[in-house]
Enzyme design. Sequence first.
Site, short mmCIF file in Angstrom:
data_model
loop_
_atom_site.label_atom_id
_atom_site.label_comp_id
_atom_site.label_asym_id
_atom_site.label_seq_id
_atom_site.Cartn_x
_atom_site.Cartn_y
_atom_site.Cartn_z
N GLN A 267 40.81 -17.33 -0.26
CA GLN A 267 41.55 -18.49 -0.75
C GLN A 267 41.67 -19.57 0.31
OE1 GLN A 267 42.31 -18.62 -4.17
NE2 GLN A 267 40.91 -16.93 -3.75
N HIS A 270 39.09 -22.41 0.43
CA HIS A 270 39.00 -23.43 -0.62
C HIS A 270 39.25 -24.82 -0.05
CE1 HIS A 270 38.25 -21.73 -4.54
NE2 HIS A 270 39.04 -20.70 -4.25
N GLU A 335 49.98 -17.40 -7.45
CA GLU A 335 48.87 -17.59 -8.38
C GLU A 335 48.06 -16.29 -8.49
OE1 GLU A 335 44.88 -20.42 -8.84
OE2 GLU A 335 45.89 -20.24 -6.90
N HIS A 336 47.63 -15.77 -7.35
CA HIS A 336 46.90 -14.50 -7.29
C HIS A 336 47.72 -13.49 -6.50
CE1 HIS A 336 43.70 -17.72 -7.26
NE2 HIS A 336 43.29 -17.01 -8.29
N ASP A 369 37.78 -14.45 -9.81
CA ASP A 369 37.31 -15.83 -9.78
C ASP A 369 36.03 -16.01 -10.59
OD1 ASP A 369 39.30 -17.04 -8.36
OD2 ASP A 369 38.27 -16.98 -6.44
N HIS A 428 70.30 -35.31 -46.59
CA HIS A 428 69.75 -33.97 -46.42
C HIS A 428 70.39 -33.02 -47.44
CE1 HIS A 428 68.26 -35.38 -42.54
NE2 HIS A 428 67.69 -34.20 -42.31
#
Length: 438
Positions: A267, A270, A335-336, A369, A428
């Site tokens: 990660q 990235h 996230e992971h 991934d 109504h």
Amino acid sequence: MSDKSTATIARLSTVDGAFHQHLDALLDWEGVSDKAVQARVEEILADVKRRGDSAVVEATNRFDRLSVESMEQLRLSPEQLKKAFDGLSAEQRNALSAAAERIRRYHERQKPSSWQYEEADGTVLGQKVTPLDRAGIYVPGGKAAYPSSVLMNAIPAHVAGVREIVMVVPTPDGVLNDLVLAAAHLAGVDYVFTIGGAQAVAALAYGTESVPRVDKIVGPGNIYVATAKRAVFGQVGIDMIAGPSEIMVVSDGQTDPDWLAMDLFSQAEHDEDAQAIFVSWYADHLDAVEASVERLLPTLEREDIARASLQRRGALILCQDQAEAIELINRIAPEHLELSVEAPGDWLDDVRHAGAIFMGRHTSEALGDYCAGPNHVLPTSGTARFSSPLGVYDFQKRSSIIHCSPDGASELGKIASVLARGESLTAHARSAEYRIND
């Protein structure tokens, strides 16, 4: 931070008095807060809304260093996509096809069904599930190309039954990535435009002479893309505001430290804002992982990016036990999440917040991934507390079905009348009362 640290990655301990303050600082991220960026994005959005294709062409020439004259030059034909797929090596074609099939098979299981039931008086209630007409997919370009993102975004849309898929992908300096184009062919994308940034989001949201207006925009991008997606929400749907990629690895001390270091790098490489956090309740294990980080980092092709990521937002955290590790997981909502432990299934009931959970020592995040099957578009920056991975359900909507029999309308009308008059909404009430048959 703690008194033990290296130049590469911080060491924290949950027993330190300032631990939670340090953790808050480490997790702090806001990807769309820059006022200058917001002002620039608003200007681009307004220009595209007003001038359509011309504004998109001008912005693309400026930001991607191109010199095209029309949108026609920024659209790729189905023949170009097929040519890219056919031109891949057999190994690449087979890998892309195998990944696509696994992703499709997983997402087929997500498909919800329409349903109805009939009450005793003949009233029918239900839910109708309908796919979106058109979805827009943003695929990042520039520093890196992500054919896997094409598959992860387009295939669930297809499985959901979306009629048309429009893909945008920036091509700075006119550089096309054959794997990305091949993935678009394989995933059955209907339109591909080589545009990016806020101008691409605007084109998808508002429509232009050449770009069809979509119902929802999905896919990650840079700060301009994230800011633009937030700004057009309401005009169109969006999946999420994606922040930098994150991984949290928890180990019980028995996994090879080299494996764990490389999982963190997966990660960190990235971009410089990505986040890699390692947690264990064994100090000697943290020492071993730290040593592996230092030894293996220079072997990475993207060493500079990974090093900057680890220095800015990475951490090795010593906690007291498994229970405290679980507290950290739910506090961070990663996230992971890699559970690199002996019996990961025993942890599942206690893990409340995580985008994707990778179970056991042999399940690296990298498999998710590319080819495991579940979607890799995941909630970041703690939003796993209330958000889910991208899926088939993101490309569908639900309509309620109400079909009253005369007797059912009469009985419901009595209830509605009382409640409507209690709210002083007499029209109504009278509307419901007309159908009371007593």
